[in-house]
Design a protein around this motif. Structure first.
Motif, PDB file in Angstrom:
ATOM      1  N   ARG A  51       0.858  -1.191   0.000  1.00 58.07           N
ATOM      2  CA  ARG A  51       0.000   0.000   0.000  1.00 58.07           C
ATOM      3  C   ARG A  51       0.890   1.235   0.000  1.00 58.07           C
ATOM      4  N   ILE A  52       0.461   2.270  -0.718  1.00 57.94           N
ATOM      5  CA  ILE A  52       1.178   3.542  -0.765  1.00 57.94           C
ATOM      6  C   ILE A  52       0.175   4.645  -0.446  1.00 57.94           C
ATOM      7  N   ASP A  53       0.495   5.444   0.563  1.00 61.76           N
ATOM      8  CA  ASP A  53      -0.377   6.555   0.957  1.00 61.76           C
ATOM      9  C   ASP A  53       0.286   7.872   0.593  1.00 61.76           C
ATOM     10  N   ASP A  54      -0.488   8.747  -0.035  1.00 59.03           N
ATOM     11  CA  ASP A  54      -0.012  10.069  -0.422  1.00 59.03           C
ATOM     12  C   ASP A  54      -0.137  11.006   0.779  1.00 59.03           C
ATOM     13  N   LEU A  55       0.984  11.472   1.293  1.00 57.37           N
ATOM     14  CA  LEU A  55       1.009  12.385   2.441  1.00 57.37           C
ATOM     15  C   LEU A  55       1.374  13.810   2.026  1.00 57.37           C
ATOM     16  N   SER A  56       1.260  14.108   0.740  1.00 56.62           N
ATOM     17  CA  SER A  56       1.640  15.429   0.229  1.00 56.62           C
ATOM     18  C   SER A  56       0.877  16.560   0.919  1.00 56.62           C
ATOM     19  N   ALA A  57      -0.384  16.326   1.278  1.00 60.81           N
ATOM     20  CA  ALA A  57      -1.167  17.361   1.961  1.00 60.81           C
ATOM     21  C   ALA A  57      -0.530  17.726   3.304  1.00 60.81           C
ATOM     22  N   GLN A  58       0.010  16.737   4.014  1.00 61.07           N
ATOM     23  CA  GLN A  58       0.674  17.017   5.284  1.00 61.07           C
ATOM     24  C   GLN A  58       1.938  17.841   5.061  1.00 61.07           C
ATOM     25  N   LEU A  59       2.619  17.593   3.967  1.00 61.38           N
ATOM     26  CA  LEU A  59       3.810  18.365   3.638  1.00 61.38           C
ATOM     27  C   LEU A  59       3.437  19.827   3.376  1.00 61.38           C
ATOM     28  N   ARG A  60       2.343  20.047   2.654  1.00 64.74           N
ATOM     29  CA  ARG A  60       1.867  21.412   2.409  1.00 64.74           C
ATOM     30  C   ARG A  60       1.459  22.080   3.711  1.00 64.74           C
ATOM     31  N   LEU A  61       0.826  21.318   4.623  1.00 59.07           N
ATOM     32  CA  LEU A  61       0.425  21.866   5.918  1.00 59.07           C
ATOM     33  C   LEU A  61       1.644  22.317   6.720  1.00 59.07           C
ATOM     34  N   LEU A  62       2.698  21.513   6.718  1.00 63.28           N
ATOM     35  CA  LEU A  62       3.933  21.900   7.417  1.00 63.28           C
ATOM     36  C   LEU A  62       4.506  23.188   6.840  1.00 63.28           C
ATOM     37  N   GLU A  63       4.485  23.331   5.534  1.00 62.74           N
ATOM     38  CA  GLU A  63       4.999  24.554   4.907  1.00 62.74           C
ATOM     39  C   GLU A  63       4.139  25.754   5.294  1.00 62.74           C
ATOM     40  N   THR A  64       2.825  25.583   5.314  1.00 61.83           N
ATOM     41  CA  THR A  64       1.926  26.659   5.719  1.00 61.83           C
ATOM     42  C   THR A  64       2.197  27.073   7.164  1.00 61.83           C
ATOM     43  N   MET A  65       2.396  26.095   8.038  1.00 64.97           N
ATOM     44  CA  MET A  65       2.685  26.386   9.446  1.00 64.97           C
ATOM     45  C   MET A  65       4.018  27.114   9.588  1.00 64.97           C
ATOM     46  N   ARG A  66       5.010  26.719   8.808  1.00 66.58           N
ATOM     47  CA  ARG A  66       6.322  27.366   8.867  1.00 66.58           C
ATOM     48  C   ARG A  66       6.214  28.825   8.453  1.00 66.58           C
ATOM     49  N   VAL A  67       5.501  29.075   7.365  1.00 64.97           N
ATOM     50  CA  VAL A  67       5.337  30.446   6.884  1.00 64.97           C
ATOM     51  C   VAL A  67       4.591  31.281   7.917  1.00 64.97           C
ATOM     52  N   ALA A  68       3.510  30.737   8.481  1.00 68.98           N
ATOM     53  CA  ALA A  68       2.727  31.471   9.481  1.00 68.98           C
ATOM     54  C   ALA A  68       3.565  31.787  10.712  1.00 68.98           C
ATOM     55  N   ARG A  69       4.371  30.830  11.149  1.00 66.90           N
ATOM     56  CA  ARG A  69       5.219  31.047  12.319  1.00 66.90           C
ATOM     57  C   ARG A  69       6.241  32.141  12.042  1.00 66.90           C
ATOM     58  N   ASN A  70       6.849  32.133  10.872  1.00 68.14           N
ATOM     59  CA  ASN A  70       7.842  33.154  10.533  1.00 68.14           C
ATOM     60  C   ASN A  70       7.222  34.537  10.417  1.00 68.14           C
ATOM     61  N   GLU A  71       5.997  34.617   9.920  1.00 67.92           N
ATOM     62  CA  GLU A  71       5.330  35.911   9.805  1.00 67.92           C
ATOM     63  C   GLU A  71       4.912  36.443  11.169  1.00 67.92           C
ATOM     64  N   ALA A  72       4.623  35.552  12.118  1.00 62.87           N
ATOM     65  CA  ALA A  72       4.172  35.970  13.445  1.00 62.87           C
ATOM     66  C   ALA A  72       5.321  36.403  14.349  1.00 62.87           C
ATOM     67  N   MET A  73       6.532  35.989  14.042  1.00 63.14           N
ATOM     68  CA  MET A  73       7.674  36.319  14.893  1.00 63.14           C
ATOM     69  C   MET A  73       8.158  37.732  14.589  1.00 63.14           C
ATOM     70  N   PRO A  74       8.412  38.509  15.626  1.00 66.31           N
ATOM     71  CA  PRO A  74       8.942  39.857  15.396  1.00 66.31           C
ATOM     72  C   PRO A  74      10.345  39.780  14.784  1.00 66.31           C
ATOM     73  N   ARG A  75      10.612  40.733  13.944  1.00 68.55           N
ATOM     74  CA  ARG A  75      11.928  40.753  13.289  1.00 68.55           C
ATOM     75  C   ARG A  75      12.929  41.505  14.162  1.00 68.55           C
ATOM     76  N   ALA A  76      14.155  41.019  14.178  1.00 63.32           N
ATOM     77  CA  ALA A  76      15.211  41.672  14.952  1.00 63.32           C
ATOM     78  C   ALA A  76      15.601  42.989  14.263  1.00 63.32           C
ATOM     79  N   ARG A  77      15.949  43.963  15.066  1.00 60.13           N
ATOM     80  CA  ARG A  77      16.376  45.233  14.518  1.00 60.13           C
ATOM     81  C   ARG A  77      17.891  45.346  14.618  1.00 60.13           C
ATOM     82  N   ASN A  78      18.458  45.923  13.612  1.00 57.94           N
ATOM     83  CA  ASN A  78      19.903  46.213  13.635  1.00 57.94           C
ATOM     84  C   ASN A  78      20.118  47.597  14.217  1.00 57.94           C
ATOM     85  N   PHE A  79      20.986  47.704  15.192  1.00 60.62           N
ATOM     86  CA  PHE A  79      21.286  49.002  15.807  1.00 60.62           C
ATOM     87  C   PHE A  79      22.666  49.444  15.428  1.00 60.62           C
TER      88      PHE A  79
END
Length: 79
Positions: A51-79
């Motif tokens: 049996r072969i199961d397609d888990l591509s949707a989970q891979l897309r979900l991980l990418e969506t979560m990564r992008v959302a996490r990066n957008e939610a994190m404040p960016r460091a400022r250079n002084f």
């Protein structure tokens, strides 16, 4: 098919009847789970797929979560 993870590669043997039933998964999936019989001979790993199961949707979900996490994190400022 050949799959790879952090431990190395494995050859996936897909017999013609399974290929007929699961052509979409074999051809189109980017991320799969394979259920089958493990064979190891002379250091080479083969899995005879049942049996072969397609888990591509989970891979897309991980990418969506990564992008959302990066957008939610404040960016460091250079002084």
């Amino acid at each position: 098919m050949t799959i790879e993870d952090e431990t190395g590669q494995a050859n996936i043997i897909v017999w013609p009847k399974l290929m007929e039933r699961q052509r979409a998964e074999v051809i189109g999936a980017r991320y799969v789970a394979v259920t089958g019989q493990l064979q190891k001979q002379s250091g080479v790993i083969h899995v005879v797929a049942h049996r072969i199961d397609d888990l591509s949707a989970q891979l897309r979900l991980l990418e969506t979560m990564r992008v959302a996490r990066n957008e939610a994190m404040p960016r460091a400022r250079n002084f």
